[in-house]
Enzyme design. Sequence first.
Site, PDB file in Angstrom:
ATOM      1  CB  THR A 126      39.272  29.180  37.579  1.00  0.00           C
ATOM      2  OG1 THR A 126      38.278  29.462  36.598  1.00  0.00           O
ATOM      3  CG2 THR A 126      40.629  29.162  36.873  1.00  0.00           C
ATOM      4  CG  ASP A 127      34.745  27.116  35.330  1.00  0.00           C
ATOM      5  OD1 ASP A 127      35.420  28.166  35.309  1.00  0.00           O
ATOM      6  OD2 ASP A 127      33.498  27.106  35.175  1.00  0.00           O
ATOM      7  CD  GLU A 128      37.925  31.871  33.245  1.00  0.00           C
ATOM      8  OE1 GLU A 128      38.991  32.258  32.737  1.00  0.00           O
ATOM      9  OE2 GLU A 128      37.027  32.639  33.624  1.00  0.00           O
ATOM     10  CE1 TYR A 162      42.363  34.033  37.261  1.00  0.00           C
ATOM     11  CE2 TYR A 162      40.686  33.267  35.721  1.00  0.00           C
ATOM     12  CZ  TYR A 162      41.179  33.345  37.011  1.00  0.00           C
ATOM     13  OH  TYR A 162      40.508  32.737  38.048  1.00  0.00           O
ATOM     14  CE  LYS A 166      43.555  30.291  39.960  1.00  0.00           C
ATOM     15  NZ  LYS A 166      43.847  30.700  41.374  1.00  0.00           N
TER      16      LYS A 166
HETATM   17  P1  NAD Z   1      39.635  38.858  43.973  1.00  0.00           P
HETATM   18  O1  NAD Z   1      40.378  39.524  42.875  1.00  0.00           O
HETATM   19  O2  NAD Z   1      38.360  39.444  44.472  1.00  0.00           O
HETATM   20  O3  NAD Z   1      40.589  38.694  45.250  1.00  0.00           O
HETATM   21  C1  NAD Z   1      41.944  38.326  45.142  1.00  0.00           C
HETATM   22  C2  NAD Z   1      42.621  38.677  46.467  1.00  0.00           C
HETATM   23  O4  NAD Z   1      44.001  38.274  46.379  1.00  0.00           O
HETATM   24  C3  NAD Z   1      42.630  40.178  46.771  1.00  0.00           C
HETATM   25  O5  NAD Z   1      42.282  40.402  48.121  1.00  0.00           O
HETATM   26  C4  NAD Z   1      44.071  40.598  46.505  1.00  0.00           C
HETATM   27  O6  NAD Z   1      44.493  41.714  47.284  1.00  0.00           O
HETATM   28  C5  NAD Z   1      44.822  39.330  46.869  1.00  0.00           C
HETATM   29  N1  NAD Z   1      46.145  39.236  46.215  1.00  0.00           N
HETATM   30  C6  NAD Z   1      46.434  39.442  44.914  1.00  0.00           C
HETATM   31  N2  NAD Z   1      47.754  39.269  44.700  1.00  0.00           N
HETATM   32  C7  NAD Z   1      48.298  38.923  45.889  1.00  0.00           C
HETATM   33  C8  NAD Z   1      49.603  38.580  46.310  1.00  0.00           C
HETATM   34  N3  NAD Z   1      50.641  38.587  45.452  1.00  0.00           N
HETATM   35  N4  NAD Z   1      49.817  38.271  47.611  1.00  0.00           N
HETATM   36  C9  NAD Z   1      48.787  38.292  48.497  1.00  0.00           C
HETATM   37  N5  NAD Z   1      47.523  38.596  48.150  1.00  0.00           N
HETATM   38  C10 NAD Z   1      47.275  38.901  46.861  1.00  0.00           C
HETATM   39  O7  NAD Z   1      39.432  37.371  43.472  1.00  0.00           O
HETATM   40  P2  NAD Z   1      38.261  36.334  43.764  1.00  0.00           P
HETATM   41  O8  NAD Z   1      37.230  36.481  42.735  1.00  0.00           O
HETATM   42  O9  NAD Z   1      37.910  36.404  45.191  1.00  0.00           O
HETATM   43  O10 NAD Z   1      39.035  34.978  43.470  1.00  0.00           O
HETATM   44  C11 NAD Z   1      39.748  34.302  44.495  1.00  0.00           C
HETATM   45  C12 NAD Z   1      40.308  33.016  43.934  1.00  0.00           C
HETATM   46  O11 NAD Z   1      39.265  32.201  43.430  1.00  0.00           O
HETATM   47  C13 NAD Z   1      41.290  33.188  42.773  1.00  0.00           C
HETATM   48  O12 NAD Z   1      42.309  32.244  42.900  1.00  0.00           O
HETATM   49  C14 NAD Z   1      40.456  32.877  41.540  1.00  0.00           C
HETATM   50  O13 NAD Z   1      41.267  32.383  40.505  1.00  0.00           O
HETATM   51  C15 NAD Z   1      39.535  31.816  42.087  1.00  0.00           C
HETATM   52  N6  NAD Z   1      38.224  31.671  41.423  1.00  0.00           N
HETATM   53  C16 NAD Z   1      37.420  32.762  41.256  1.00  0.00           C
HETATM   54  C17 NAD Z   1      36.155  32.605  40.698  1.00  0.00           C
HETATM   55  C18 NAD Z   1      35.202  33.780  40.514  1.00  0.00           C
HETATM   56  O14 NAD Z   1      34.149  33.609  39.926  1.00  0.00           O
HETATM   57  N7  NAD Z   1      35.526  34.963  40.991  1.00  0.00           N
HETATM   58  C19 NAD Z   1      35.742  31.315  40.295  1.00  0.00           C
HETATM   59  C20 NAD Z   1      36.610  30.244  40.471  1.00  0.00           C
HETATM   60  C21 NAD Z   1      37.844  30.423  41.040  1.00  0.00           C
HETATM   61  O1  DAU Z   2      34.721  30.606  35.609  1.00  0.00           O
HETATM   62  C1  DAU Z   2      35.409  31.060  36.722  1.00  0.00           C
HETATM   63  C2  DAU Z   2      35.953  32.448  36.460  1.00  0.00           C
HETATM   64  O2  DAU Z   2      34.849  33.330  36.467  1.00  0.00           O
HETATM   65  C3  DAU Z   2      37.000  32.880  37.480  1.00  0.00           C
HETATM   66  O3  DAU Z   2      38.131  32.061  37.348  1.00  0.00           O
HETATM   67  C4  DAU Z   2      37.408  34.344  37.281  1.00  0.00           C
HETATM   68  O4  DAU Z   2      38.270  34.748  38.324  1.00  0.00           O
HETATM   69  C5  DAU Z   2      36.151  35.185  37.300  1.00  0.00           C
HETATM   70  O5  DAU Z   2      36.486  36.541  37.036  1.00  0.00           O
HETATM   71  C6  DAU Z   2      35.156  34.683  36.256  1.00  0.00           C
HETATM   72  O6  DAU Z   2      35.682  34.856  34.935  1.00  0.00           O
HETATM   73  P1  DAU Z   2      34.767  35.425  33.725  1.00  0.00           P
HETATM   74  O7  DAU Z   2      35.682  36.011  32.728  1.00  0.00           O
HETATM   75  O8  DAU Z   2      33.777  34.420  33.305  1.00  0.00           O
HETATM   76  O9  DAU Z   2      33.962  36.585  34.547  1.00  0.00           O
HETATM   77  P2  DAU Z   2      33.540  38.084  34.188  1.00  0.00           P
HETATM   78  O10 DAU Z   2      32.710  38.559  35.315  1.00  0.00           O
HETATM   79  O11 DAU Z   2      34.712  38.911  33.785  1.00  0.00           O
HETATM   80  O12 DAU Z   2      32.630  37.885  32.899  1.00  0.00           O
HETATM   81  C7  DAU Z   2      31.506  37.020  32.912  1.00  0.00           C
HETATM   82  C8  DAU Z   2      30.923  37.002  31.496  1.00  0.00           C
HETATM   83  O13 DAU Z   2      30.345  38.295  31.233  1.00  0.00           O
HETATM   84  C9  DAU Z   2      31.950  36.783  30.406  1.00  0.00           C
HETATM   85  O14 DAU Z   2      31.358  36.014  29.381  1.00  0.00           O
HETATM   86  C10 DAU Z   2      32.265  38.185  29.889  1.00  0.00           C
HETATM   87  C11 DAU Z   2      30.951  38.907  30.070  1.00  0.00           C
HETATM   88  N1  DAU Z   2      31.010  40.361  30.353  1.00  0.00           N
HETATM   89  C12 DAU Z   2      31.858  40.788  31.332  1.00  0.00           C
HETATM   90  C13 DAU Z   2      31.888  42.140  31.674  1.00  0.00           C
HETATM   91  C14 DAU Z   2      32.842  42.653  32.729  1.00  0.00           C
HETATM   92  C15 DAU Z   2      30.146  41.235  29.704  1.00  0.00           C
HETATM   93  O15 DAU Z   2      29.366  40.830  28.811  1.00  0.00           O
HETATM   94  N2  DAU Z   2      30.164  42.569  30.050  1.00  0.00           N
HETATM   95  C16 DAU Z   2      31.001  43.047  30.995  1.00  0.00           C
HETATM   96  O16 DAU Z   2      30.969  44.273  31.283  1.00  0.00           O
END
Ligand code: NAD
Ligand code: DAU
Length: 346
Positions: A126-128, A162, A166
């Site tokens: 992630t960019d975080e 989190y 990562k």
């Molecule tokens: P998600 O929470 O929707 O999915 C995570 C999946 O991993 C689920 O299916 C869960 O059951 C599985 N999992 C969790 N723990 C496990 C374990 N111990 N063994 C096997 N499986 C396990 O997450 P997502 O949003 O799809 O994110 C996927 C990946 O992408 C993560 O690594 C996250 O850090 C990264 N990422 C997410 C975002 C975003 O915006 N959502 C952005 C950048 C990077």
């Molecule tokens: O940047 C990549 C990341 O983006 C990934 O690594 C994470 O897995 C993914 O969950 C996401 O993280 P954020 O914390 O940015 O996403 P989230 O959807 O939780 O929140 C997005 C923004 O919205 C953040 O600034 C918090 C805000 N927010 C979130 C929720 C759930 C609200 O204002 N209201 C809300 O109810």
Amino acid sequence: MPKFRNIIVTGGAGFIGSNFVRYIVANHPEVAHITVLDKLTYAGNPANLAGLPKEKVQLVVGDICDQDLVDQLVQKADAVVNYAAESHNDNSLIDPAPFIQTNIVGTTVLINACRKYDVRYHHISTDEVYGDLPLRENLPGHGDGPGEKFTPDAPYRPSSPYSASKASSDMLVRAWVRSFGLRATISNCSNNYGPYQHIEKFIPRQITNILSGIRPKLYGTGKNVRDWIHTSDHSRAVWQILTAGKIGETYLIGADGEKNNQEVLALILELMGQPGDAYDHVKDRPGHDLRYAIDATKLRTELGWRPMITDFRQGLQQTINWYSTHQDWWRDEKAAVEARYRQNGQ
Ligand code: NAD
Ligand code: DAU
């Protein structure tokens, strides 16, 4: 370009991993078999893989921390793409323990196995890990000057449990590359949106709130900026890195989609026919990162990747349509997710 016939996609029953599995099935017939290794936590859902050919996609329900299981699967694979993670910042602020276990210990188990059997590994991150950036209006180059976006060599300074977990996993992968010759790449992507995203996350939470007659919830001022990318563009980038990326390199994935949370919510309200002020400000997230912004020049110039979904309004409309027409996918979980947020004042 290497040919991968047997690929393991960990976390492939989650939001982004399942998109990658569907992307491979639709676009790369040369991949004969995909093993999805997924623990099916609250975020994993076999329905995310519904309709895919069973002879090609096999779901193994299991934990990436289980070394015996991982060894058994990895020795038969050509590549592992690791999406498995605890992924929600708010949850990590309530209980960091599963984040340490899955994101750090689980990654170590996977890279040990890939080292042992000399299997190609791609790490989804992630960019975080880079922390946050000041808002554009407070920067001399208004956000486009040197150092005003994340670049692959920017210093790591994660803010939440989190993002720290990562960041740790990225460091482990880098160390395994350098010390043990692991054939690995890393990608750090910005915020994804699209169908199948868990309703705890910002965009689906607000859409499903409106569909449930609940007022959307904005943390703090709503000025925090996220850099949105459609999950299908993320999947195309990962494939490009897996097959053409340079071993040991880190690639940033982003689609120049910066928007503050207030702007995103305003658009959701407009597209769903709600008044512009029909939402609540709620308690801010502790340590809330201010702005993310990706400089994806390396991915664009070295690997020729471009995002295809560049009209955010259109992408968001399609996402709203999906949640509206797939209420059976999220309805059962909605009350529990909102009860958890309410307990936290959000
Ligand atoms: P998600 O929470 O929707 O999915 C995570 C999946 O991993 C689920 O299916 C869960 O059951 C599985 N999992 C969790 N723990 C496990 C374990 N111990 N063994 C096997 N499986 C396990 O997450 P997502 O949003 O799809 O994110 C996927 C990946 O992408 C993560 O690594 C996250 O850090 C990264 N990422 C997410 C975002 C975003 O915006 N959502 C952005 C950048 C990077
Ligand atoms: O940047 C990549 C990341 O983006 C990934 O690594 C994470 O897995 C993914 O969950 C996401 O993280 P954020 O914390 O940015 O996403 P989230 O959807 O939780 O929140 C997005 C923004 O919205 C953040 O600034 C918090 C805000 N927010 C979130 C929720 C759930 C609200 O204002 N209201 C809300 O109810």
